[in-house]
Write a protein that holds these residues in place. Structure first.
Motif: not given
Length: 393
Positions: A244, A344-345, A348-349, A352
């Motif tokens: 990403k 995955p979390y 994600e953080k 973010y």
């Protein structure tokens, strides 16, 4: 003068080792003398041997080995019988078992053990777990005081009925908070690290990428390459983030038995130009100040010093919500807590925070402000001195 013997399995770069060695070095020399019993092959062996009486045993190894363990037990017993210390203080699970039994057999008056997380955890098969539970219960019967580095370790000990509450005392596994908070980092370190990473990317892509041509980020973690640290999840999360965000690099400081597995995983995820294995390092403060985010994917911990160090360096922390970690991260303010194995979390953080730099910096500032005297290692040394004196009366 009280004579204190510290027993620890191996002098690697870990929180238990740092605490034991720092305490031994900074005890009041007018009141205490000390020596250390340990195994061989630790990265801190040479440094420790220059500062302390270091008694090293070939048989004292981390792995379970009935023959070597019995030999180590007998050798530790003989040393304690000869040296006659007033206090035996053990650190780490293996040392806690062999050291306490040997101390009891040798007739040592005061036996103390610091819990840096327990030898059992929820990832083990139930029967393996309960073998360790009952060994812990037995060893606690012959222990005068159990030092817990986190409140969670006390709660867990009471939940499994390892000892009565009166036997526990909370003394944090501290760090030199002033050193990390006031450290002046090498101004060229971050730039050189990013340039090194950028050159790897350029080589991998056969292009002339200049890492300074766009904003670059560094996400780091620190720890020995062993199952407890669960570094495979850090690498998997890195892969998801790299998909990403292009100009982000991941640093892992440490080494150990799982290096071939980690290198294989990095290669299989095509992350050789993104994830850098730094090996054992002593310039931890520079690495942390060069980082934007600190991540820890451990499956169990006592109170991880590396998280405290990262927070003192104004870094937001994303870490698995295990044991003492839960006490030091304030969700959404100083970092994020993650369920173990939920990489995955974690990814994600990380994404973010990297996409919201203002929030990332604010969380880092709050993290630094949250680490007070309670987590200072000099305060921990004073607490241990008081405990030695009180128990030896």
């Amino acid at each position: 003068m009280l004579k204190v013997c510290y027993i620890i399995t191996k002098l690697e770069l870990g929180g238990a080792q740092k605490l034991a060695l720092y305490t031994a070095e900074h005890l009041d020399k007018t009141k205490f003398g000390n020596f250390i019993i340990t195994g061989k092959g630790g990265i801190l062996d040479k440094e420790a041997s220059e500062k302390f009486r270091l008694l090293q045993l070939d048989s004292f190894v981390r792995e379970v080995s009935p023959v070597k363990d019995l030999k180590a037990l007998f050798q530790i017993y003989k040393i304690l019988k000869r040296e006659k210390p007033d206090v035996v203080h053990t650190h780490s699970s293996k040392a806690g078992i062999l050291g306490r039994i040997a101390a009891k057999l040798a007739g040592i008056k005061t036996i103390i053990h610091t819990i840096h997380g327990y030898g059992f955890n929820e990832t083990q098969k139930w029967y393996v777990k309960y073998v360790y539970v009952y060994i812990e219960k037995f060893c606690n019967l012959i222990t005068d005081k159990l030092i817990a580095v986190s409140k969670e370790d006390i709660k867990k000990g009471l939940r499994y009925k390892l000892a009565k509450e009166i036997k526990f005392i909370l003394i944090r596994a501290g760090i030199d908070t002033e050193f990390y908070k006031n450290y002046t980092p090498d101004v060229n370190f971050r730039e050189s690290m990013i340039r090194h990473c950028g050159q790897r990317v350029a080589q991998a892509r056969h292009c002339g990428l200049d890492p300074q041509s766009q904003k670059s980020f560094i996400v780091s973690t620190i720890g020995p390459f062993k199952p407890q640290k669960n570094l495979k999840d850090f690498i998997k999360a890195a892969g998801m983030v790299a998909d990403k965000i292009d100009n982000v690099f991941f640093l892992i400081a440490g080494d150990g038995e799982q290096r071939p597995e980690l290198e294989s995983l990095i290669a299989s995820l095509n992350l050789k130009d993104k994830v850098i294995l730094l090996g054992w390092r002593k310039d931890i403060a520079d690495i942390l100040y060069a980082s934007d985010i600190f991540v820890m994917t451990s499956l169990w911990e006592g109170l991880p010093c590396t998280i405290l160090e990262a927070m003192c360096c104004s870094k937001p922390v994303i870490a698995n919500a295990v044991d003492g970690v839960q006490e030091i991260i304030e969700e959404g303010k100083t970092g994020f807590k993650v369920k173990p194995y939920d990489f995955p979390y974690t990814a994600e953080k990380i994404i973010y925070l990297l996409k919201n730099e203002r929030i990332m910096l604010e969380m880092g500032k709050s993290a630094k402000e949250s680490i007070g005297k309670e987590f200072d290692i000099n305060y921990a040394v004073k607490q241990q001195e008081d405990l030695y004196i009180a128990l030896s009366k």
